[in-house]
Design a protein around this motif. Structure first.
Motif, mmCIF file in Angstrom:
data_model
loop_
_atom_site.group_PDB
_atom_site.id
_atom_site.type_symbol
_atom_site.label_atom_id
_atom_site.label_comp_id
_atom_site.label_asym_id
_atom_site.label_seq_id
_atom_site.Cartn_x
_atom_site.Cartn_y
_atom_site.Cartn_z
ATOM 1 N N ARG A 1 0.887 -1.169 0.000
ATOM 2 C CA ARG A 1 0.000 0.000 0.000
ATOM 3 C C ARG A 1 0.921 1.214 0.000
ATOM 4 O O ARG A 1 1.977 1.193 0.625
ATOM 5 C CB ARG A 1 -0.839 -0.030 1.282
ATOM 6 N N ARG A 2 0.531 2.283 -0.705
ATOM 7 C CA ARG A 2 1.400 3.454 -0.776
ATOM 8 C C ARG A 2 1.648 4.021 0.636
ATOM 9 O O ARG A 2 0.729 4.138 1.435
ATOM 10 C CB ARG A 2 0.761 4.537 -1.633
ATOM 11 N N GLY A 3 2.886 4.321 0.919
ATOM 12 C CA GLY A 3 3.226 4.893 2.223
ATOM 13 C C GLY A 3 3.438 3.852 3.305
ATOM 14 O O GLY A 3 3.675 4.199 4.460
ATOM 15 N N ALA A 4 3.334 2.583 2.939
ATOM 16 C CA ALA A 4 3.492 1.521 3.943
ATOM 17 C C ALA A 4 4.577 0.541 3.498
ATOM 18 O O ALA A 4 5.050 0.607 2.367
ATOM 19 C CB ALA A 4 2.174 0.785 4.124
ATOM 20 N N GLY A 5 4.945 -0.354 4.402
ATOM 21 C CA GLY A 5 5.887 -1.407 4.025
ATOM 22 C C GLY A 5 6.879 -1.730 5.111
ATOM 23 O O GLY A 5 6.823 -1.194 6.213
ATOM 24 N N ILE A 6 7.782 -2.625 4.744
ATOM 25 C CA ILE A 6 8.837 -3.034 5.678
ATOM 26 C C ILE A 6 10.160 -2.556 5.098
ATOM 27 O O ILE A 6 10.370 -2.618 3.891
ATOM 28 C CB ILE A 6 8.801 -4.566 5.902
ATOM 29 N N SER A 7 11.052 -2.070 5.956
ATOM 30 C CA SER A 7 12.294 -1.491 5.462
ATOM 31 C C SER A 7 13.499 -1.887 6.317
ATOM 32 O O SER A 7 13.879 -1.169 7.226
ATOM 33 C CB SER A 7 12.162 0.040 5.400
ATOM 34 N N PRO A 8 14.079 -3.036 6.031
ATOM 35 C CA PRO A 8 15.348 -3.381 6.667
ATOM 36 C C PRO A 8 16.420 -2.441 6.113
ATOM 37 O O PRO A 8 16.477 -2.248 4.904
ATOM 38 C CB PRO A 8 15.607 -4.820 6.201
ATOM 39 N N VAL A 9 17.213 -1.846 6.974
ATOM 40 C CA VAL A 9 18.249 -0.924 6.495
ATOM 41 C C VAL A 9 19.554 -1.702 6.368
ATOM 42 O O VAL A 9 20.134 -2.131 7.362
ATOM 43 C CB VAL A 9 18.411 0.277 7.436
ATOM 44 N N ARG A 10 19.972 -1.907 5.129
ATOM 45 C CA ARG A 10 21.131 -2.765 4.863
ATOM 46 C C ARG A 10 22.426 -2.109 5.276
ATOM 47 O O ARG A 10 22.487 -0.897 5.443
ATOM 48 C CB ARG A 10 21.210 -3.076 3.367
ATOM 49 N N GLY A 11 23.473 -2.910 5.331
ATOM 50 C CA GLY A 11 24.747 -2.426 5.811
ATOM 51 C C GLY A 11 25.654 -1.951 4.704
ATOM 52 O O GLY A 11 25.616 -0.793 4.297
ATOM 53 N N HIS A 12 26.477 -2.841 4.180
ATOM 54 C CA HIS A 12 27.433 -2.499 3.145
ATOM 55 C C HIS A 12 26.721 -1.984 1.898
ATOM 56 O O HIS A 12 25.611 -2.404 1.574
ATOM 57 C CB HIS A 12 28.231 -3.743 2.759
ATOM 58 N N SER A 13 27.465 -1.135 1.166
ATOM 59 C CA SER A 13 26.855 -0.401 0.069
ATOM 60 C C SER A 13 26.282 -1.274 -1.043
ATOM 61 O O SER A 13 25.380 -0.860 -1.740
ATOM 62 C CB SER A 13 27.869 0.579 -0.510
ATOM 63 N N ASN A 14 26.794 -2.480 -1.243
ATOM 64 C CA ASN A 14 26.198 -3.335 -2.284
ATOM 65 C C ASN A 14 25.869 -4.726 -1.761
ATOM 66 O O ASN A 14 25.838 -5.696 -2.507
ATOM 67 C CB ASN A 14 27.111 -3.441 -3.507
ATOM 68 N N VAL A 15 25.623 -4.831 -0.469
ATOM 69 C CA VAL A 15 25.435 -6.170 0.096
ATOM 70 C C VAL A 15 24.139 -6.795 -0.435
ATOM 71 O O VAL A 15 24.092 -7.988 -0.721
ATOM 72 C CB VAL A 15 25.487 -6.134 1.643
ATOM 73 N N GLN A 16 23.121 -5.979 -0.601
ATOM 74 C CA GLN A 16 21.869 -6.519 -1.133
ATOM 75 C C GLN A 16 22.069 -6.968 -2.580
ATOM 76 O O GLN A 16 21.605 -8.019 -2.998
ATOM 77 C CB GLN A 16 20.779 -5.446 -1.021
ATOM 78 N N GLY A 17 22.827 -6.175 -3.338
ATOM 79 C CA GLY A 17 23.061 -6.488 -4.742
ATOM 80 C C GLY A 17 23.886 -7.756 -4.938
ATOM 81 O O GLY A 17 23.677 -8.500 -5.893
ATOM 82 N N GLN A 18 24.813 -7.999 -4.030
ATOM 83 C CA GLN A 18 25.640 -9.207 -4.195
ATOM 84 C C GLN A 18 24.772 -10.455 -4.206
ATOM 85 O O GLN A 18 24.990 -11.379 -4.993
ATOM 86 C CB GLN A 18 26.676 -9.290 -3.064
ATOM 87 N N ARG A 19 23.791 -10.472 -3.327
ATOM 88 C CA ARG A 19 22.896 -11.629 -3.296
ATOM 89 C C ARG A 19 22.035 -11.661 -4.563
ATOM 90 O O ARG A 19 21.796 -12.729 -5.133
ATOM 91 C CB ARG A 19 22.039 -11.542 -2.019
ATOM 92 N N THR A 20 21.618 -10.492 -5.014
ATOM 93 C CA THR A 20 20.778 -10.426 -6.217
ATOM 94 C C THR A 20 21.464 -11.075 -7.413
ATOM 95 O O THR A 20 20.817 -11.698 -8.244
ATOM 96 C CB THR A 20 20.454 -8.947 -6.557
ATOM 97 N N VAL A 21 22.800 -10.934 -7.511
ATOM 98 C CA VAL A 21 23.492 -11.472 -8.692
ATOM 99 C C VAL A 21 24.240 -12.773 -8.410
ATOM 100 O O VAL A 21 25.166 -13.114 -9.130
ATOM 101 C CB VAL A 21 24.447 -10.437 -9.327
ATOM 102 N N GLY A 22 23.841 -13.482 -7.363
ATOM 103 C CA GLY A 22 24.293 -14.873 -7.262
ATOM 104 C C GLY A 22 25.258 -15.225 -6.155
ATOM 105 O O GLY A 22 25.626 -16.391 -6.010
ATOM 106 N N ILE A 23 25.716 -14.249 -5.341
ATOM 107 C CA ILE A 23 26.570 -14.629 -4.222
ATOM 108 C C ILE A 23 25.667 -15.222 -3.151
ATOM 109 O O ILE A 23 24.983 -14.506 -2.421
ATOM 110 C CB ILE A 23 27.367 -13.417 -3.704
ATOM 111 N N ALA A 24 25.598 -16.532 -3.104
ATOM 112 C CA ALA A 24 24.693 -17.207 -2.188
ATOM 113 C C ALA A 24 25.197 -18.617 -1.947
ATOM 114 O O ALA A 24 25.562 -19.306 -2.889
ATOM 115 C CB ALA A 24 23.283 -17.264 -2.767
ATOM 116 N N ASP A 25 25.221 -19.005 -0.681
ATOM 117 C CA ASP A 25 25.630 -20.379 -0.381
ATOM 118 C C ASP A 25 24.484 -21.352 -0.695
ATOM 119 O O ASP A 25 24.705 -22.547 -0.832
ATOM 120 C CB ASP A 25 26.049 -20.504 1.085
ATOM 121 N N ASP A 26 23.259 -20.814 -0.810
ATOM 122 C CA ASP A 26 22.107 -21.661 -1.096
ATOM 123 C C ASP A 26 21.832 -21.640 -2.601
ATOM 124 O O ASP A 26 21.319 -20.653 -3.133
ATOM 125 C CB ASP A 26 20.896 -21.138 -0.326
#
Ligand SMILES: Nc1nc2c(c(=O)[nH]1)N[C@H]1C(S)=C(S)[C@@H](COP(=O)(O)OP(=O)(O)OC[C@H]3O[C@@H](n4cnc5c(=O)[nH]c(N)nc54)[C@H](O)[C@@H]3O)O[C@H]1N2
Ligand SMILES: Nc1nc2c(c(=O)[nH]1)N[C@H]1C(S)=C(S)[C@@H](COP(=O)(O)OP(=O)(O)OC[C@H]3O[C@@H](n4cnc5c(=O)[nH]c(N)nc54)[C@H](O)[C@@H]3O)O[C@H]1N2
Ligand SMILES: [Mo]
Length: 746
Positions: A383-408
């Protein structure tokens, strides 16, 4: 809280943050171009900050950086150099006695170095020799016994190739700093709403009327977010915070970018309510809030019926939990919890924000899923104005997982990789950070490559792991500056210096641009314009490709040299692998404010097992991995305002009023009286992990501090020898760095 506690009375931001920048500028002595780089930061066509992962707006401020971003930049663009002469002058054993601060103060690494055990020194080598030796050594081992670690900074392009290298070589052992950080988020949000990342965007922060914070320290760890919060408060948005520590940034902020505020020094009050929950007490708080929502019948019934599953079990848990238990576990009374609940009940649009205060616990998964439960009860996802927002740490940590850095491997389109590259990627799970530590203990790890980071300093069980490390056959560290992980070496050890993000990355095809993904799932281009710290430096991508080429048999479709020459070709591969998120990648990467990767939960499409947003019932009412008992404290390992993870910029934790030292233990005056402790007294902390390992950190100075009863604070990474490996989140295995059971020995 009783007087006599240490605290900061100023606001976050303001003149204090300017002084903080000036201080590090003096220490690092950067060249004149550093100021130009600061002005280019986080802007379209510019360079993306290497500090936190907070979003970068499409219409930035004249200076879109913060105190800590400036520190990270000056740290990288330092005038200091750790040259071969430096390494000739200091043996590795000698350097092991240096502090984290002093090691990094040696400056930027300038040459590829090889460890010479007979001289106990790093000696210069050349790239071809290094790649050939590393490749030959890797080939000697079963790929499954080798580990490719990544700290969350390297670009999407480098990260993609690094993961490809691992899979072509034959393993999924891709632990990431995320394993110590927001891995809990990936597990919990995937289970609850079917996406591993937050759903809120800048637009939502401009349209919410309530923001609830659990365990995230904005003022220190994502200061640019304070601008967003300030704007929200000025629109009338209310902010409710749960944190054992009264973090200054969530109380008062003076925007250094606002001439009016700088002139008047009148701060903005950020949180309208601040609740000092006990460490590990958040599940109890959320259960209490849910009780109030039920009592007020403030449920979004239509949303629950159409979009969710599992609500009845959650309701049963909430109804069965008595207020007395909630108060005892949270350390808050029912009226305080009720006030917070009322704000959430009145909310039209609410965002839930959280950080390490929820993720780094044995019950981390429960913490995050309970938080989502509250949002679901009120229909606050999608819904607009709502949601969940984990604040990530390292500048590209979310992106690393997006492009395949994953033990799973289940998170990676392996069939697509097989088809694109003609490889046979391994299908069995690899090792995360905790599994790597267990492997070190078992003696099954033969080789380790670190793509940035300071693995040995960041992990739990630090002393034992350092001792085990020496049995590893090969250690390779790709880094900008010297740290402790580079000094505890395997039999064959290499230290490979790389370009930082601010530096010109010139390859065969010209000057290269890289990309990163921020915490709000936007992808940005970043181009370095600063001259490299040394002509010997190579880009992270070139180093990864160099090692890969020396390790893998030649294959037509693995064009390591071609990819190094032109990163746009790597972006084409990313697009081919993830066509939905990265459509027209090369064309869209310059979009001001980044391009949005998309998020199914935001559209109320639930990619969960059940096909619905899913309520979860917590295992217990606290997030602890031990039974509370007399004399056993919950230790938070915390970040100061003068560090970025294991990089220590100085000893000034200005926003907590602690200056000049890091060897402290924070405790409230009532607990001090109970233990007969005096301010300034030296004590030892000893972990109480229910096993017979003796984990202790000695000579900590007692500092009276406003914390709840039963809770202590000490700095990360100095406190890491206290963290038992077995205490980690049940689902994701994120270490319980925020609730270490310890006893105080006077
Ligand atoms: N300047 C700077 N910026 C950084 C970093 C840095 O070290 N320095 N690190 C980067 C990285 S990698 C990360 S992951 C992020 C980390 O950023 P944050 O997520 O903010 O992490 P921490 O500061 O470790 O802890 C967050 C807060 O959790 C609170 N807390 C501890 N235990 C509990 C609890 O049981 N319940 C609740 N409700 N709160 C609790 C602490 O008091 C603290 O205020 O920041 C990133 N940005
Ligand atoms: N007790 C305790 N332990 C924790 C935490 C905690 O809260 N408490 N937090 C955890 C969290 S959230 C995280 S993310 C981890 C962090 O763990 P890591 O990511 O492994 O550690 P950092 O301190 O960020 O790594 C710093 C080093 O990175 C290198 N570096 C810097 N910039 C670059 C670059 O551009 N390229 C390359 N190749 N190298 C670079 C430098 O050599 C520097 O010394 O620690 C975890 N450990
Ligand atoms: Mo992190």
């Amino acid at each position: 809280m009783a007087d006599g506690t240490t605290r900061y009375r100023g606001a976050t931001g303001g003149i204090g943050s300017m002084k903080g920048i000036a201080h590090i500028a003096r220490a690092e002595r950067p060249g004149p171009r550093a100021l130009i780089e600061l002005a280019r930061m986080n802007k379209p066509g510019g360079v993306m900050c290497t500090s936190c992962a907070w979003g970068k707006p499409a219409t930035p401020h004249p200076f879109e950086f913060c105190e800590n971003g400036a520190k990270a930049t000056l740290w990288e663009l330092t005038g200091r150099r750790a040259t071969p002469d430096f390494f000739a002058a200091h043996s590795v054993t000698d350097l092991l006695g240096w502090s984290d601060y002093d090691l990094e103060q040696a400056g930027r690494l300038t040459h590829p170095m090889r460890y010479d055990a007979s001289a106990d020194r790093y000696v210069p080598t050349d790239w071809d020799t290094a790649f050939a030796a590393i490749g030959a050594e890797l080939k000697r081992h079963d790929p499954k016994s080798t580990v490719f670690y990544a700290s969350g900074r390297a670009s999407l392009e480098t990260s993609y190739l690094y993961a490809l290298f691992a899979r072509a070589f034959g393993h999924n052992n891709l632990p990431d700093s995320s394993n110590m950080c927001h891995e809990t988020t990936g597990f919990a949000l995937r289970a609850a709403i079917g996406v591993p990342v937050g759903t809120a965007t800048f637009d939502d922060f401009d349209h919410c009327d309530v923001i609830v914070f659990f365990g995230q320290n904005t003022g220190t760890n994502s200061p640019r977010f304070l601008h967003t919060l300030q704007r929200a408060v000025e629109r009338g948005c209310r902010i409710v915070t749960f944190n054992p520590v009264r973090e200054r940034g969530l109380e008062k902020f003076i925007n250094p970018q606002s001439p009016l505020q700088m002139a008047t020094q009148v701060p903005t009050t950020i949180s309208s309510q601040y609740h000092q929950v006990k460490v590990g007490g958040d599940i109890a708080v959320m259960t209490g809030i849910a009780k109030c929502i039920l009592a007020a019948d403030a449920l979004d019934h239509a949303f629950l019926a159409e979009h969710t599953t599992g609500f009845e079990a959650w309701r049963a848990h909430v109804e069965a939990t008595p207020w007395d238990a909630i108060e005892a576990e949270s350390g808050l009374d029912r009226h305080a919890i009720g006030r917070a609940a009322l704000t959430m009940i009145e909310a039209r649009a609410m965002i839930g924000v959280y950080g390490m205060g929820l993720t780094q616990h044995v019950g981390g998964f429960d913490n995050v899923t309970c938080f989502v439960n509250l949002l679901l009860m009120r229909g606050m996802i999608g819904r607009r104005g709502a949601g969940i927002s984990p604040v990530r740490g390292h500048s590209n940590v979310q992106g690393q997982r997006t492009v395949g850095i994953a033990d799973d491997p289940a998170l990676v389109p392996l069939d697509r990789l097989a088809e694109l590259f003609g490889i046979d990627p391994p299908r069995e799970p690899g090792m995360n950070t905790v599994k790597v530590c267990e492997g070190l203990r078992a003696g099954t790890i033969r080789a380790f490559i670190g793509l940035g980071g300071n693995f040995l300093r960041a992990i739990p069980e630090q002393r034992e792991m350092e001792a085990r490390w020496r049995d590893v056959d090969l250690t390779v560290q790709i880094a900008t500056k010297l740290n402790r992980s580079h000094l505890v070496n395997g039999r064959s050890a290499w230290l490979l210096p790389c370009l930082g993000r601010f530096e010109i990355d010139r390859q065969a095809g010209g000057v290269q641009t890289v990309t990163i993904e921020d915490s709000l799932s936007h992808i940005h281009a970043s181009t370095g314009r600063h001259p490299p710290a040394s002509p010997q430096l190579r880009s992270e991508l070139a180093i990864v490709a160099g090692i890969a080429k020396a390790t893998l048999p030649p294959a037509e479709r693995l064009d390591w040299d071609g990819w190094t020459g032109d990163y746009a070709r790597v972006r084409d591969l990313i697009e081919a692998t993830y066509p939905e998120a990265f459509r027209d990648f090369n064309a869209r990467m310059d979009t001001p404010g980044g391009f949005y990767k998309g998020n199914a939960a935001r559209e109320r499409v639930w990619k969960t097992k059940s096909g619905k947003a899913t309520f979860h019932v917590p295992h217990q009412l606290n997030a602890l991995g031990f039974t509370p008992a007399e004399g056993i404290y919950r230790l938070i390992t915390m970040r100061s305002n003068d560090q970025f993870n294991t990089t220590i910029y100085g000893n000034r934790d200005r926003l907590r009023g602690i200056n000049g030292r890091r060897d402290v233990v924070l405790i409230n005056p009532i607990e001090m009286a109970r233990r007969g402790l005096k301010p300034g007294q030296r004590v030892t902390l000893k972990a109480e992990a229910g096993d017979d390992v003796d984990r202790r950190v000695a000579q900590l100075e007692v500092v009276p501090f406003d914390l709840p009863d039963d809770c202590l604070g000490a700095y990360y990474p100095e406190a890491n020898p206290l963290v038992p490996l077995q205490l980690h989140d049940r689902a994701s295995e994120t270490p319980a760095y925020k609730s270490v059971p310890v006893r105080i020995i006077a």
